[in-house]
Scaffold this active site. Structure first.
Site, PDB file in Angstrom:
ATOM      1  N   GLU A 288       2.868  40.988  -8.366  1.00  0.00           N
ATOM      2  CA  GLU A 288       1.478  40.919  -8.812  1.00  0.00           C
ATOM      3  C   GLU A 288       0.960  42.333  -9.044  1.00  0.00           C
ATOM      4  O   GLU A 288       1.143  43.226  -8.207  1.00  0.00           O
ATOM      5  CB  GLU A 288       0.619  40.232  -7.761  1.00  0.00           C
ATOM      6  CG  GLU A 288      -0.857  40.147  -8.127  1.00  0.00           C
ATOM      7  CD  GLU A 288      -1.692  39.513  -7.039  1.00  0.00           C
ATOM      8  OE1 GLU A 288      -2.917  39.441  -7.236  1.00  0.00           O
ATOM      9  OE2 GLU A 288      -1.135  39.105  -5.996  1.00  0.00           O
TER      10      GLU A 288
ATOM     11  N   ASP B 141      -3.290  38.172 -12.001  1.00  0.00           N
ATOM     12  CA  ASP B 141      -4.050  37.129 -11.321  1.00  0.00           C
ATOM     13  C   ASP B 141      -5.551  37.352 -11.529  1.00  0.00           C
ATOM     14  O   ASP B 141      -6.041  38.487 -11.445  1.00  0.00           O
ATOM     15  CB  ASP B 141      -3.725  37.152  -9.821  1.00  0.00           C
ATOM     16  CG  ASP B 141      -4.237  35.931  -9.086  1.00  0.00           C
ATOM     17  OD1 ASP B 141      -4.305  34.844  -9.701  1.00  0.00           O
ATOM     18  OD2 ASP B 141      -4.576  36.055  -7.902  1.00  0.00           O
TER      19      ASP B 141
ATOM     20  N   LYS C 145       0.796  24.996  -4.002  1.00  0.00           N
ATOM     21  CA  LYS C 145      -0.433  24.353  -3.524  1.00  0.00           C
ATOM     22  C   LYS C 145      -0.247  22.836  -3.566  1.00  0.00           C
ATOM     23  O   LYS C 145      -0.777  22.127  -4.422  1.00  0.00           O
ATOM     24  CB  LYS C 145      -1.629  24.797  -4.359  1.00  0.00           C
ATOM     25  CG  LYS C 145      -1.904  26.298  -4.210  1.00  0.00           C
ATOM     26  CD  LYS C 145      -3.037  26.757  -5.102  1.00  0.00           C
ATOM     27  CE  LYS C 145      -3.257  28.256  -4.961  1.00  0.00           C
ATOM     28  NZ  LYS C 145      -4.326  28.761  -5.846  1.00  0.00           N
TER      29      LYS C 145
ATOM     30  N   ARG D  21       0.815  -1.213   0.000  1.00  0.00           N
ATOM     31  CA  ARG D  21       0.000   0.000   0.000  1.00  0.00           C
ATOM     32  C   ARG D  21       0.847   1.260   0.000  1.00  0.00           C
ATOM     33  O   ARG D  21       0.518   2.230  -0.688  1.00  0.00           O
ATOM     34  CB  ARG D  21      -0.946  -0.017   1.212  1.00  0.00           C
ATOM     35  CG  ARG D  21      -1.824   1.219   1.372  1.00  0.00           C
ATOM     36  CD  ARG D  21      -2.421   1.735   0.082  1.00  0.00           C
ATOM     37  NE  ARG D  21      -3.150   0.730  -0.672  1.00  0.00           N
ATOM     38  CZ  ARG D  21      -3.501   0.859  -1.932  1.00  0.00           C
ATOM     39  NH1 ARG D  21      -3.181   1.960  -2.606  1.00  0.00           N
ATOM     40  NH2 ARG D  21      -4.159  -0.095  -2.557  1.00  0.00           N
TER      41      ARG D  21
ATOM     42  N   LYS E 156       3.035  39.941  -3.650  1.00  0.00           N
ATOM     43  CA  LYS E 156       1.605  39.883  -3.938  1.00  0.00           C
ATOM     44  C   LYS E 156       0.901  41.076  -3.299  1.00  0.00           C
ATOM     45  O   LYS E 156       1.526  41.940  -2.680  1.00  0.00           O
ATOM     46  CB  LYS E 156       1.030  38.548  -3.468  1.00  0.00           C
ATOM     47  CG  LYS E 156       1.738  37.341  -4.130  1.00  0.00           C
ATOM     48  CD  LYS E 156       0.926  36.091  -4.102  1.00  0.00           C
ATOM     49  CE  LYS E 156      -0.178  36.124  -5.139  1.00  0.00           C
ATOM     50  NZ  LYS E 156      -0.924  34.846  -5.190  1.00  0.00           N
TER      51      LYS E 156
END
Length: 280
Positions: free
Chosen positions: A196, A217, A137, A102, A169
Site C-alpha cells: 500500500e 487506498d 471482509k 432453514r 499495509k
C-alpha cells in the site's frame, strides 16, 4: 456461466455439520408432533427473484447428513435463475425435509446474494479490462464458502487469508521502518507481494525498491488516474476503499489492473428463495 463448488473441503463439511446441529439440536419438535413419521414428501427450491445461484452443491451434503439421498439439482453455482425457476428438488420423509429447510435456505440465500452482487460488479466494469477482487471482509468461519460464491458471480478471489500472500499495509510499513525496508524484508519469502502506498513519495520509493504490485487506498477516481498515469505501467495497481456498485466503473476506467470491494461479501443482501413441500 456455471461454476461447481468444491464441497469436499473439510472446512465445508464441518460448517454444514455445525449448521445442522445449531438448528436441529435434539430434534425438530414441531415436525415431530405435527407430521406423521411415515409421511413422504417432495420439496422444491424456487427462485423468487432473478439471481445468480451459489451454494446449490451444498444440498447433497445437508440432506445426506440427515439420511436423504434423492435429490436433483437443476441450476449449478454461477448459473442465472429467473423468478419462478426451480433450482433443485428433494424427496424423502417429510419430517427430515422440514428439519433441513432453514439450514438449506440460509446457505442458498446468503451465498446467492453474494454471487448476485458480484455479477453486478462484473457487469458494471465490463469492457474496461479491470478485474474485480473480493476481500477478507467475510463472515467469520464462512470465508471459503463466501469466496466461492464471489467467484461464482465472476469476481477474482484475492488472498484467502494472511497465509497465502503478502500485503504490506501502512501499519506494516510503520513497524518495518519504511517502504523500502518492508519490501526488502518481504523479498525472497516466496509469496506474491503487494504494498500500500499513500503518497507520491511512497510510490516513488516502492518503485525504486522493485515493487511490482501497488495498492492505492481511499483515493478518488481522479487521484487514482493521475497516479496511474505517472506509474506508467511500471507496476500493477489495485484500488480499494469506498468502492461501491455505483462508482466501481469510474475506478475501473482509471487504468487500474484491479479494484477490490469488501461490500461484495460483507453487504450483499440475501436473495429470495422459497422451499415448497408437497406430500406424496
Amino acid at each position: 456461466m456455471s461454476v461447481s463448488f468444491d464441497v469436499a473441503h473439510p472446512e465445508i463439511q464441518d460448517v454444514i455439520r455445525r449448521a445442522l446441529a445449531e438448528d436441529i439440536g435434539g430434534g425438530d419438535v414441531t415436525s415431530h408432533v405435527c407430521v406423521p413419521a411415515e409421511c413422504e414428501a417432495h420439496g422444491t427450491f424456487l427462485a423468487r427473484e432473478q439471481q445468480i445461484v451459489a451454494g446449490i452443491e451444498l444440498l447433497p451434503l445437508i440432506y445426506e447428513m440427515r439420511g436423504v439421498e434423492e435429490l436433483c439439482i437443476y441450476k449449478l453455482s454461477g448459473a442465472s435463475a429467473d423468478e419462478g425457476q426451480a433450482l433443485a428438488t428433494v424427496h424423502g420423509h417429510a419430517r427430515v425435509l422440514l428439519e433441513c429447510e432453514r439450514v438449506a435456505l440460509n446457505f442458498l440465500q446468503r451465498l446467492g446474494g453474494i454471487a448476485t452482487l458480484a455479477r453486478r460488479y462484473m457487469d458494471a466494469v465490463a469492457g474496461t479490462g479491470c478485474k474485480v477482487l473480493d476481500t477478507r471482509k467475510t463472515t467469520p468461519g464462512l470465508r471459503r464458502l463466501e469466496k466461492m460464491a464471489a467467484a461464482a458471480g465472476g469476481v477474482t478471489n484475492h488472498r484467502m487469508g494472511l497465509f497465502d500472500a503478502i500485503l504490506i499495509k501502512n501499519n506494516h510499513i510503520a513497524a518495518a521502518g519504511g517502504v523500502r525496508e518492508a519490501i526488502e524484508n518481504a523479498r525472497g519469502a516466496g509469496f506474491p507481494v503487494e504494498i500500500e502506498v499513500r503518497t507520491n513519495a511512497e510510490v516513488q520509493e516502492a518503485l525504486a525498491a522493485g515493487a511490482t504490485h501497488l495498492l492505492l487506498d481511499n483515493v478518488t477516481p481522479e487521484e487514482a488516474a493521475e497516479q496511474i498515469r505517472w506509474i506508467a505501467g511500471r507496476a500493477k495497481v489495485e484500488l480499494s476503499g469506498g468502492i461501491t456498485l455505483e462508482n466501481v466503473r469510474a475506478y475501473a476506467e482509471t487504468g487500474a489492473s484491479f479494484v477490490s470491494s469488501g461490500a461484495i461479501t460483507h453487504s450483499a443482501p440475501a436473495v429470495d428463495i422459497s422451499f415448497r413441500l408437497d406430500l406424496i
